[in-house]
Design a protein around this motif. Structure first.
Motif, PDB file in Angstrom:
ATOM      1  N   ASP A 197       0.810  -1.218   0.000  1.00  0.00           N
ATOM      2  CA  ASP A 197       0.000   0.000   0.000  1.00  0.00           C
ATOM      3  C   ASP A 197       0.844   1.269   0.000  1.00  0.00           C
ATOM      4  O   ASP A 197       0.361   2.344   0.331  1.00  0.00           O
ATOM      5  N   GLN A 198       2.116   1.146  -0.387  1.00  0.00           N
ATOM      6  CA  GLN A 198       2.968   2.318  -0.508  1.00  0.00           C
ATOM      7  C   GLN A 198       3.003   2.727  -1.974  1.00  0.00           C
ATOM      8  O   GLN A 198       3.277   1.912  -2.856  1.00  0.00           O
ATOM      9  N   GLU A 199       2.708   4.005  -2.237  1.00  0.00           N
ATOM     10  CA  GLU A 199       2.592   4.457  -3.621  1.00  0.00           C
ATOM     11  C   GLU A 199       3.958   4.447  -4.299  1.00  0.00           C
ATOM     12  O   GLU A 199       4.901   5.076  -3.828  1.00  0.00           O
ATOM     13  N   PRO A 200       4.098   3.728  -5.437  1.00  0.00           N
ATOM     14  CA  PRO A 200       5.397   3.648  -6.116  1.00  0.00           C
ATOM     15  C   PRO A 200       5.651   4.879  -6.976  1.00  0.00           C
ATOM     16  O   PRO A 200       4.766   5.709  -7.194  1.00  0.00           O
ATOM     17  N   ALA A 208      -5.410   0.850  -9.939  1.00  0.00           N
ATOM     18  CA  ALA A 208      -6.366  -0.206  -9.609  1.00  0.00           C
ATOM     19  C   ALA A 208      -7.225   0.301  -8.454  1.00  0.00           C
ATOM     20  O   ALA A 208      -6.789   1.150  -7.668  1.00  0.00           O
ATOM     21  N   PRO A 209      -8.468  -0.195  -8.341  1.00  0.00           N
ATOM     22  CA  PRO A 209      -9.365   0.329  -7.301  1.00  0.00           C
ATOM     23  C   PRO A 209      -8.923  -0.055  -5.896  1.00  0.00           C
ATOM     24  O   PRO A 209      -8.515  -1.181  -5.638  1.00  0.00           O
ATOM     25  N   GLN A 214      -9.471   4.875  -7.804  1.00  0.00           N
ATOM     26  CA  GLN A 214      -8.250   4.419  -8.442  1.00  0.00           C
ATOM     27  C   GLN A 214      -7.017   4.875  -7.659  1.00  0.00           C
ATOM     28  O   GLN A 214      -6.835   6.064  -7.385  1.00  0.00           O
ATOM     29  N   ALA A 215      -6.182   3.915  -7.292  1.00  0.00           N
ATOM     30  CA  ALA A 215      -4.950   4.193  -6.552  1.00  0.00           C
ATOM     31  C   ALA A 215      -3.772   3.611  -7.326  1.00  0.00           C
ATOM     32  O   ALA A 215      -3.843   2.484  -7.825  1.00  0.00           O
ATOM     33  N   ARG A 291      -2.439  10.138  -4.008  1.00  0.00           N
ATOM     34  CA  ARG A 291      -1.739  11.325  -4.502  1.00  0.00           C
ATOM     35  C   ARG A 291      -1.628  11.332  -6.024  1.00  0.00           C
ATOM     36  O   ARG A 291      -1.850  12.348  -6.668  1.00  0.00           O
ATOM     37  N   LYS A 292      -1.254  10.206  -6.597  1.00  0.00           N
ATOM     38  CA  LYS A 292      -1.173  10.118  -8.063  1.00  0.00           C
ATOM     39  C   LYS A 292      -2.563   9.796  -8.596  1.00  0.00           C
ATOM     40  O   LYS A 292      -3.275   8.954  -8.049  1.00  0.00           O
ATOM     41  N   THR A 293      -2.954  10.458  -9.671  1.00  0.00           N
ATOM     42  CA  THR A 293      -4.300  10.279 -10.223  1.00  0.00           C
ATOM     43  C   THR A 293      -4.240   9.896 -11.686  1.00  0.00           C
ATOM     44  O   THR A 293      -3.270  10.228 -12.386  1.00  0.00           O
ATOM     45  N   PRO A 294      -5.285   9.209 -12.196  1.00  0.00           N
ATOM     46  CA  PRO A 294      -5.342   8.904 -13.631  1.00  0.00           C
ATOM     47  C   PRO A 294      -5.296  10.172 -14.479  1.00  0.00           C
ATOM     48  O   PRO A 294      -4.712  10.175 -15.581  1.00  0.00           O
TER      49      PRO A 294
END
Length: 310
Positions: A197-200, A208-209, A214-215, A291-294
């Motif tokens: 669950d750490q944003e790369p 993915a949801p 979306q995360a 933080r990051k979005t599509p």
């Protein structure tokens, strides 16, 4: 200015290390009582943590009314405070006392059965409960390898590293050399741990949801599974307030084994959701998971790489 910053870092590192050493002798029950005092203070003075926690809880549990959401936010920040206060106990406390604080272990057979079949085990360890206690238990019972990124305060690195390795865990860097070490460990039918669950960084994940939104999610897992046929479980150390901890291992969502990275990422997030359901207040909701979005990805020249799972 540089000298001042260096002095400030040394002072902060020394203060943190001293606090860890002092609290390492406390029992979990006492640390929990202290967290119940500290948590409300964080709720009051830390606007950023309070705001992010409430936003994330609103996303994950839209059915909760405002009163229930505020209560869960308060409970969450108490648990997050407990996790921070327990670090000295997990890393520096007497090993027998740490072991004795683990009151229950559920699902161990998932690891034993996989290794009996000649398979390595990938443990998805989300930021839930006290993940350092989970590391302690895993490295006490299995050959265990995990990725490790040194802290921003470099002076704390030896303390953290010794604490995590003291029961035999092997720490490897968060780079291709570290990935190679994970692969070798899995091929030896050992256990490895990764943070699901750490944003790369851009280029190392897909969307993915996660609780309906979306995360951006890392794609390391399907690469490891494809090359090793390892089994995947989710592992957490759930806090038993005032008593200690319960270790839980849960079978991962079957989609994690899919060769499609976006499908596998959706399975990873579903697995994390299932672990959070054990006690939603014990998840680290103050982390900015979205933080990051599509929409941001579409502005990048290589946006097609950041595909969505629906």
């Amino acid at each position: 200015m540089a000298a001042s910053a260096s002095f400030a870092e040394r002072f902060k590192s020394r203060a943190v290390a001293t606090l860890w050493r002092i609290l390492s002798g406390w029992q979990p029950a006492s640390l929990w009582r202290l967290a119940r005092l500290v948590g409300p203070l964080i709720q009051h003075v830390s606007q950023r943590e309070r705001r992010v926690t409430r936003i994330n809880l609103g996303q994950a549990y839209p059915e909760l009314d405002e009163s229930a959401r505020r209560q869960r936010s308060r409970d969450s920040l108490v648990h997050s405070s407990a996790t921070m206060l327990e670090l000295g106990f997990a890393w520096l406390g007497d090993a027998r006392r740490v072991s004795d604080s683990i009151q229950e272990v559920h699902g161990r057979e998932l690891l034993d059965d996989a290794r009996d079949r000649g398979q390595g085990v990938i443990v998805l360890a989300p930021h839930f409960g006290n993940w350092e206690v989970l590391n302690f238990w895993l490295s006490s019972h299995f050959p265990f390898t995990a990725m490790y990124e040194p802290p921003k305060l470099a002076a704390l690195d030896p303390i953290i590293r010794r604490g995590r390795e003291r029961q035999g865990a092997r720490l490897v860097p968060t780079n291709p050399r570290g990935v190679a070490a994970l692969l070798k460990a899995l091929k030896r039918t050992e256990a490895v741990g990764i943070l699901p669950d750490q944003e790369p960084g851009w280029g190392s994940g897909v969307f993915a949801p996660f609780f309906g939104r979306q995360a951006y999610t890392a794609t390391l897992l399907p690469k490891l599974v494809a090359r090793t046929e390892a089994r995947v479980v989710t592992g957490v150390a759930r806090r038993l307030p005032g008593r200690g901890f319960a270790i839980h291992f849960l079978a991962a969502d079957e989609r994690v084994y899919d060769s499609n990275e976006a499908t596998s990422a959706a399975g990873v997030n579903a697995s994390v959701e299932a672990a959070i359901a054990l006690d939603p207040a014990q998840y680290q909701w103050e982390y900015k998971r979205y933080r990051k979005t599509p929409e941001e990805a579409e502005q990048r020249p290589d946006w097609k790489r950041f595909r969505l799972y629906r």
